[in-house]
Design a protein around this motif. Structure first.
Motif, PDB file in Angstrom:
ATOM      1  N   TYR A 251       8.504   7.475  -4.642  1.00 40.11           N
ATOM      2  CA  TYR A 251       7.736   7.732  -5.861  1.00 40.11           C
ATOM      3  C   TYR A 251       6.696   6.631  -6.080  1.00 40.11           C
ATOM      4  O   TYR A 251       5.579   6.893  -6.547  1.00 40.11           O
ATOM      5  CB  TYR A 251       8.653   7.835  -7.082  1.00 40.11           C
ATOM      6  N   ARG A 252       7.053   5.400  -5.747  1.00 42.07           N
ATOM      7  CA  ARG A 252       6.055   4.326  -5.808  1.00 42.07           C
ATOM      8  C   ARG A 252       4.894   4.631  -4.853  1.00 42.07           C
ATOM      9  O   ARG A 252       3.736   4.349  -5.169  1.00 42.07           O
ATOM     10  CB  ARG A 252       6.692   2.988  -5.441  1.00 42.07           C
ATOM     11  N   ALA A 253       5.205   5.194  -3.704  1.00 37.84           N
ATOM     12  CA  ALA A 253       4.153   5.556  -2.750  1.00 37.84           C
ATOM     13  C   ALA A 253       3.240   6.626  -3.338  1.00 37.84           C
ATOM     14  O   ALA A 253       2.018   6.588  -3.152  1.00 37.84           O
ATOM     15  CB  ALA A 253       4.775   6.046  -1.446  1.00 37.84           C
TER      16      ALA A 253
ATOM     17  N   THR B 213       0.848  -1.192   0.000  1.00 40.83           N
ATOM     18  CA  THR B 213       0.000   0.000   0.000  1.00 40.83           C
ATOM     19  C   THR B 213       0.883   1.241   0.000  1.00 40.83           C
ATOM     20  O   THR B 213       2.107   1.168   0.210  1.00 40.83           O
ATOM     21  CB  THR B 213      -0.908   0.008   1.226  1.00 40.83           C
ATOM     22  N   ALA B 214       0.241   2.390  -0.204  1.00 36.24           N
ATOM     23  CA  ALA B 214       0.989   3.640  -0.167  1.00 36.24           C
ATOM     24  C   ALA B 214       1.625   3.854   1.199  1.00 36.24           C
ATOM     25  O   ALA B 214       2.777   4.298   1.306  1.00 36.24           O
ATOM     26  CB  ALA B 214       0.070   4.802  -0.519  1.00 36.24           C
ATOM     27  N   ALA B 215       0.894   3.534   2.256  1.00 38.34           N
ATOM     28  CA  ALA B 215       1.436   3.701   3.614  1.00 38.34           C
ATOM     29  C   ALA B 215       2.649   2.799   3.823  1.00 38.34           C
ATOM     30  O   ALA B 215       3.653   3.213   4.433  1.00 38.34           O
ATOM     31  CB  ALA B 215       0.356   3.405   4.645  1.00 38.34           C
ATOM     32  N   GLU B 216       2.573   1.579   3.349  1.00 35.45           N
ATOM     33  CA  GLU B 216       3.703   0.662   3.513  1.00 35.45           C
ATOM     34  C   GLU B 216       4.907   1.128   2.711  1.00 35.45           C
ATOM     35  O   GLU B 216       6.052   1.042   3.182  1.00 35.45           O
ATOM     36  CB  GLU B 216       3.285  -0.743   3.069  1.00 35.45           C
ATOM     37  N   LEU B 217       4.675   1.636   1.513  1.00 36.90           N
ATOM     38  CA  LEU B 217       5.782   2.139   0.701  1.00 36.90           C
ATOM     39  C   LEU B 217       6.428   3.365   1.342  1.00 36.90           C
ATOM     40  O   LEU B 217       7.659   3.518   1.308  1.00 36.90           O
ATOM     41  CB  LEU B 217       5.277   2.470  -0.706  1.00 36.90           C
TER      42      LEU B 217
END
Length: 221
Positions: free
Chosen positions: A137-139, A112-116
Motif C-alpha cells: 500500500y505504501r508502494a 521509491t515505489a519500485a523499492e517498496l
C-alpha cells in the motif's frame, strides 16, 4: 559630542588652564571607556583607507592621467578584494545538512515505489502477509505521488490517500477503499493479513499503473 564633553570638562575647572593643562584635561577625558569604545576598529580604518584611495584614484585628474590603464586598475582591485574576502571568510561551503526523510503514512520513508514493491514481494515470499500488505500500500501511495496525481499531507491516513486517488481513478473507488482498509487492519488493528488480501492489493496497484488517469477538470462534480 566628544568636543562638547571636553568643553564641559574644561568649563568645570576652577582656573583657566594653560595650553599644557588643557591638553592634559582633554587626554584624560578622551581616555574614558565611552570614548575608547567609539574609536574606529582596524577594519574601519582599513575600509576608510581603501575608500580614500579609490576616491583619490578616480578623481577627474587621476582618471585623465590613468587613461586606458584605469580599467586594468579596476580589474586588479576587484580581484584583490575578492581574494581578501576569500582569505578572511573562506570559500562558501555546500550545505551538508541532508533533507529530512519524507513522511508517508505516518512513518519516515524515502523509498521509491519500485523499492517498496520489491520489499513487499520479498515479505510475501516469506509469507509475512501483514508486512507485505503495508509495504504494497505504501508502494501504491508512493507511485501516485511520483506521478504527481496526489499530494498528501505528511499526516495523511490510508483512507485520505485513497480518497485523493479516486479523483484521477474514479473507477477504482471501491478497490482503493478496500486497499486502505486492509492497510489499517494489519497496521493498526493487528490483523495477520492473508495471501488473498495481498493479491487483491497487487492487482489494484497494477491497474493503477496501467490506467490513464482522468484529468481533474473532467471529473464530474
Amino acid at each position: 559630542m566628544i568636543v562638547s564633553s571636553v568643553l564641559v570638562a574644561l568649563a568645570s575647572t576652577p582656573l583657566i588652564p594653560d595650553g599644557d593643562g588643557a591638553r592634559e584635561l582633554a587626554e584624560k577625558e578622551l581616555a574614558k571607556p565611552e570614548y575608547q569604545a567609539a574609536k574606529p576598529t582596524l577594519i574601519d580604518q582599513w575600509a576608510r583607507a581603501v575608500a580614500d584611495f579609490l576616491i583619490h584614484l578616480f578623481t577627474p585628474q587621476r582618471g585623465a592621467d590613468l587613461g586606458p590603464w584605469a580599467a586594468i586598475v579596476i580589474g586588479v582591485l576587484l580581484v584583490a578584494v575578492l581574494i581578501a574576502v576569500l582569505l578572511i571568510w573562506g570559500r562558501p561551503r555546500r550545505s551538508r545538512v541532508r533533507s529530512s526523510p519524507s513522511v508517508l503514512l505516518g512513518s519516515a520513508d524515502d523509498r521509491t515505489a519500485a523499492e517498496l514493491r520489491a520489499d513487499a514481494d520479498r515479505a510475501a515470499r516469506e509469507e509475512d502477509w501483514a508486512e507485505a500488505i503495508v509495504l504494497r500500500y505504501r508502494a501504491v501511495a508512493r507511485s501516485l505521488i511520483e506521478r504527481d496525481l496526489i499530494a498528501p499531507a505528511p499526516g495523511a491516513t490510508a483512507q485520505t490517500i485513497a480518497r485523493e486517488a479516486v479523483a484521477p481513478f474514479p473507477a477504482e473507488s471501491d478497490a482503493l477503499h478496500e486497499a486502505a482498509v486492509a492497510f489499517d487492519d494489519v497496521r493498526y488493528l493487528g490483523h495477520p493479513g492473508s495471501a488473498e488480501l495481498y493479491r487483491a492489493l497487487v492487482q489494484t496497484d497494477e491497474r493503477l499503473r496501467s490506467q490513464r488517469p482522468v484529468p481533474i477538470e473532467a471529473v464530474p462534480a
